[in-house]
Scaffold this active site. Sequence first.
Site, PDB file in Angstrom:
ATOM      1  N   ILE A 230      52.804  47.077  52.500  1.00  5.90           N
ATOM      2  CA  ILE A 230      52.242  47.330  53.823  1.00  5.90           C
ATOM      3  C   ILE A 230      53.158  46.838  54.952  1.00  5.90           C
ATOM      4  CG2 ILE A 230      50.832  45.215  53.846  1.00  5.90           C
ATOM      5  CD1 ILE A 230      49.969  48.678  55.342  1.00  5.90           C
TER       6      ILE A 230
ATOM      7  N   TYR B 118      45.857  30.686  56.953  1.00  2.96           N
ATOM      8  CA  TYR B 118      45.008  31.842  56.634  1.00  2.96           C
ATOM      9  C   TYR B 118      43.923  32.015  57.711  1.00  2.96           C
ATOM     10  CZ  TYR B 118      41.471  34.490  53.923  1.00  2.96           C
ATOM     11  OH  TYR B 118      40.548  35.404  53.486  1.00  2.96           O
TER      12      TYR B 118
ATOM     13  N   LYS C  71      43.391  35.029  60.393  1.00  4.34           N
ATOM     14  CA  LYS C  71      42.157  35.835  60.462  1.00  4.34           C
ATOM     15  C   LYS C  71      41.565  35.805  61.877  1.00  4.34           C
ATOM     16  CE  LYS C  71      41.808  37.470  56.265  1.00  4.34           C
ATOM     17  NZ  LYS C  71      41.980  38.891  56.005  1.00  4.34           N
TER      18      LYS C  71
ATOM     19  N   LEU D 218      44.508  46.773  44.284  1.00  4.78           N
ATOM     20  CA  LEU D 218      44.440  46.211  42.922  1.00  4.78           C
ATOM     21  C   LEU D 218      43.965  44.760  42.910  1.00  4.78           C
ATOM     22  CD1 LEU D 218      47.700  47.746  41.368  1.00  4.78           C
ATOM     23  CD2 LEU D 218      45.376  48.656  41.364  1.00  4.78           C
ATOM     24  N   GLY D 219      43.511  44.253  44.036  1.00  2.00           N
ATOM     25  CA  GLY D 219      43.053  42.870  44.114  1.00  2.00           C
ATOM     26  C   GLY D 219      41.575  42.733  43.749  1.00  2.00           C
ATOM     27  N   GLN D 220      41.035  41.545  44.030  1.00  2.00           N
ATOM     28  CA  GLN D 220      39.655  41.245  43.621  1.00  2.00           C
ATOM     29  C   GLN D 220      38.655  42.216  44.244  1.00  2.00           C
ATOM     30  OE1 GLN D 220      37.972  37.494  44.943  1.00  2.00           O
ATOM     31  NE2 GLN D 220      36.365  37.542  43.379  1.00  2.00           N
TER      32      GLN D 220
ATOM     33  N   ASP E 199      49.146  49.660  46.484  1.00  2.00           N
ATOM     34  CA  ASP E 199      49.366  48.214  46.365  1.00  2.00           C
ATOM     35  C   ASP E 199      50.872  47.989  46.251  1.00  2.00           C
ATOM     36  OD1 ASP E 199      47.079  45.859  45.324  1.00  2.00           O
ATOM     37  OD2 ASP E 199      49.198  45.332  45.326  1.00  2.00           O
ATOM     38  N   ILE E 200      51.263  46.711  46.387  1.00  2.00           N
ATOM     39  CA  ILE E 200      52.690  46.383  46.225  1.00  2.00           C
ATOM     40  C   ILE E 200      53.036  46.179  44.759  1.00  2.00           C
ATOM     41  CG2 ILE E 200      52.451  43.849  46.467  1.00  2.00           C
ATOM     42  CD1 ILE E 200      54.993  43.925  48.196  1.00  2.00           C
TER      43      ILE E 200
ATOM     44  N   GLY F 234      46.206  47.330  49.192  1.00  2.00           N
ATOM     45  CA  GLY F 234      45.850  46.133  48.417  1.00  2.00           C
ATOM     46  C   GLY F 234      44.698  46.441  47.474  1.00  2.00           C
TER      47      GLY F 234
HETATM   48  P1  NAD Z   1      43.503  39.647  46.467  1.00  2.00           P
HETATM   49  O1  NAD Z   1      44.564  38.610  46.654  1.00  2.00           O
HETATM   50  O2  NAD Z   1      42.710  39.623  45.226  1.00  2.00           O
HETATM   51  O3  NAD Z   1      44.118  41.102  46.626  1.00  2.00           O
HETATM   52  C1  NAD Z   1      45.084  41.402  47.601  1.00  2.00           C
HETATM   53  C2  NAD Z   1      45.892  42.588  47.109  1.00  2.00           C
HETATM   54  O4  NAD Z   1      46.876  42.860  48.096  1.00  2.00           O
HETATM   55  C3  NAD Z   1      46.623  42.313  45.799  1.00  2.00           C
HETATM   56  O5  NAD Z   1      46.381  43.344  44.863  1.00  2.00           O
HETATM   57  C4  NAD Z   1      48.088  42.260  46.194  1.00  2.00           C
HETATM   58  O6  NAD Z   1      48.976  42.756  45.193  1.00  2.00           O
HETATM   59  C5  NAD Z   1      48.084  43.171  47.427  1.00  2.00           C
HETATM   60  N1  NAD Z   1      49.223  42.893  48.301  1.00  2.00           N
HETATM   61  C6  NAD Z   1      49.814  41.712  48.562  1.00  2.00           C
HETATM   62  N2  NAD Z   1      50.875  41.898  49.368  1.00  2.00           N
HETATM   63  C7  NAD Z   1      50.932  43.218  49.643  1.00  2.00           C
HETATM   64  C8  NAD Z   1      51.811  44.022  50.407  1.00  2.00           C
HETATM   65  N3  NAD Z   1      52.857  43.489  51.065  1.00  2.00           N
HETATM   66  N4  NAD Z   1      51.582  45.343  50.468  1.00  2.00           N
HETATM   67  C9  NAD Z   1      50.559  45.904  49.796  1.00  2.00           C
HETATM   68  N5  NAD Z   1      49.697  45.192  49.036  1.00  2.00           N
HETATM   69  C10 NAD Z   1      49.896  43.865  48.962  1.00  2.00           C
HETATM   70  O7  NAD Z   1      42.547  39.533  47.736  1.00  2.00           O
HETATM   71  P2  NAD Z   1      41.021  39.970  47.841  1.00  2.00           P
HETATM   72  O8  NAD Z   1      40.200  38.818  47.410  1.00  2.00           O
HETATM   73  O9  NAD Z   1      40.804  41.289  47.230  1.00  2.00           O
HETATM   74  O10 NAD Z   1      40.872  40.035  49.419  1.00  2.00           O
HETATM   75  C11 NAD Z   1      40.991  41.230  50.142  1.00  2.00           C
HETATM   76  C12 NAD Z   1      40.768  40.927  51.605  1.00  2.00           C
HETATM   77  O11 NAD Z   1      39.490  40.315  51.765  1.00  2.00           O
HETATM   78  C13 NAD Z   1      41.782  39.944  52.226  1.00  2.00           C
HETATM   79  O12 NAD Z   1      42.013  40.296  53.559  1.00  2.00           O
HETATM   80  C14 NAD Z   1      41.059  38.621  52.174  1.00  2.00           C
HETATM   81  O13 NAD Z   1      41.512  37.754  53.169  1.00  2.00           O
HETATM   82  C15 NAD Z   1      39.636  39.074  52.437  1.00  2.00           C
HETATM   83  N6  NAD Z   1      38.652  38.085  51.967  1.00  2.00           N
HETATM   84  C16 NAD Z   1      38.512  37.851  50.619  1.00  2.00           C
HETATM   85  C17 NAD Z   1      37.588  36.897  50.203  1.00  2.00           C
HETATM   86  C18 NAD Z   1      37.385  36.587  48.744  1.00  2.00           C
HETATM   87  O14 NAD Z   1      36.643  35.639  48.419  1.00  2.00           O
HETATM   88  N7  NAD Z   1      37.982  37.330  47.825  1.00  2.00           N
HETATM   89  C19 NAD Z   1      36.819  36.207  51.149  1.00  2.00           C
HETATM   90  C20 NAD Z   1      37.037  36.456  52.493  1.00  2.00           C
HETATM   91  C21 NAD Z   1      37.939  37.423  52.895  1.00  2.00           C
HETATM   92  N1  SER Z   2      37.503  33.224  49.458  1.00  2.00           N
HETATM   93  C1  SER Z   2      38.465  33.087  50.496  1.00  2.00           C
HETATM   94  C2  SER Z   2      39.334  31.912  50.301  1.00  2.00           C
HETATM   95  O1  SER Z   2      38.876  30.972  49.695  1.00  2.00           O
HETATM   96  C3  SER Z   2      37.761  32.996  51.823  1.00  2.00           C
HETATM   97  O2  SER Z   2      38.384  33.814  52.714  1.00  2.00           O
HETATM   98  O3  SER Z   2      40.436  31.931  50.758  1.00  2.00           O
END
Ligand code: NAD
Ligand code: SER
Length: 321
Positions: free
Chosen positions: A55, A144, A148, A12-14, A36-37, A10
Site C-alpha cells: 500500500i 500506534y 490512529k 490476509l490479516g486477522q 496484501d503485501i 491487508g
Molecule cells: P493484521 O496485522 O492481522 O493484518 C494486517 C495485514 O496488513 C496483514 O495481512 C499484513 O500482511 C498487511 N500489510 C502489512 N503491511 C502492508 C503493506 N505495506 N501493504 C499491504 N498490506 C500490508 O491486522 P488486523 O488485526 O487485521 O487489523 C486490521 C486493521 O484493524 C488495522 O488498521 C488495525 O489497526 C485495526 N484494528 C485491529 C484490532 C484488532 O484487535 N485486530 C483492533 C483495533 C483496530
Molecule cells: N487490538 C489492537 C491492539 O492491541 C487494538 O487496536 O493493538
Amino acid sequence: MSKDKILIVGALGQIGTELTLALRKMYGDSCVMATDIVEPRNLKNEVGWYEHLNILDKDRLRYLVEKHKITQVYLLAAILSAKGEQNPGFAWRLNMESLANVLNVSVEKNIRKIFWPSSIAVFGPNTPRQNTPQTTVADPLTVYGISKLAGERWAEYYHLTKGVDIRSLRYPGLISYKALPGGGTTDYAVDIFHQALEHKKYTCFLNEGTYLPMMYMPDAIRSTLELMEADSDKIKIRSSYNLSGMSFEPGELAREIQKHIPEFVMDYKADFRQGIADNWPQSIDDSQATQDWGWKPEYDLARMTEDMIYNLSKTKLPQVV
Ligand code: NAD
Ligand code: SER
C-alpha cells in the site's frame, strides 16, 4: 449483481481473512479483490481473487483501482500497538502513508466509499477509563495510538473538505479463530485459547485485573458491514465511532475457559504491553453508534468463549491422512 467493486488492502490479516469472505457473500466473489503485501500461504484456502499490493506503492494502488474500476476500499493494513513500539518510525510511516495514499487516490478516481479502522488506542492516561465517551480527552502514548488519532483527523478533514465518504470504527481488541492476530496488546485473549487447547496452560503477558474492551470477530464483521451499508446521512461521526462488545480481565477469561477445560491453569508474567494496556479504556460507551446506525453487539464473554473453543477444537483435532 452489485455494480460495486471492492478492494481490500491487508486482506490476509486477522480481520481481512474474515471480512473478505463476508463481503464476497454480499457482493459476489468476482466483485471483491483481496490484496496484501504477503503472498497467500496456502493456495488451497479461500483466498480467491488476489493481487499483490504494497500500500506504500501509490502508483500500483492507482493502477489496480483504475484497471478494475474499484468503487469501495477497505484499508486494513497497519502496524498494531505492540509491534509498533518495536519500530515506531516505520509504524508511523505505514499507518499514515497508507491512509494518505488511499484518500488521495480516492479523490482522484472518485471512489464511492472507504472503510478505515481506528482503535481504542487513540485514548490515553487522561481519558476516563470507564464507559469512555465518544468525544473526550484522547492523549495516546503509543505510536500506534498517535497514528490512529491523526488518521481520524485526516478522515474527517477529507470528508469535510473533499466530500469523501469515509467511515470508521474504533475497534476494541478483537478475538477470532480463523487467523492469528498481528501484534497487538489484546492478543493474549486469542493466544490463551490456542494454549489452553494444546497445552492446558498459559502465561499471560498482562496482569490479573487488567480490564480491556474486547469484541468477538462476528460482531466486528457485522458492525463493519452495518456501518458501510448505512445511509450516508446517518453517519454523523466522520472521525471514528466508539464501538463496544464486552469487557473482561485475564482472570475472568481464564475462569470462563476452565468451565470447558477444567485442567487449564494460567500464571502471569507482565511485559511492556502492560504499560500500554494500563493507559487504555476498560470499557467503552458506544451509544452514538447505537443511535446513528443501530449498533448492538451479540456476543458476551460466555458465548464468545464457547464458540471459540468449539471452533478451535475442530481445527486442532488430529487430521486423518
Ligand atoms: P493484521 O496485522 O492481522 O493484518 C494486517 C495485514 O496488513 C496483514 O495481512 C499484513 O500482511 C498487511 N500489510 C502489512 N503491511 C502492508 C503493506 N505495506 N501493504 C499491504 N498490506 C500490508 O491486522 P488486523 O488485526 O487485521 O487489523 C486490521 C486493521 O484493524 C488495522 O488498521 C488495525 O489497526 C485495526 N484494528 C485491529 C484490532 C484488532 O484487535 N485486530 C483492533 C483495533 C483496530
Ligand atoms: N487490538 C489492537 C491492539 O492491541 C487494538 O487496536 O493493538
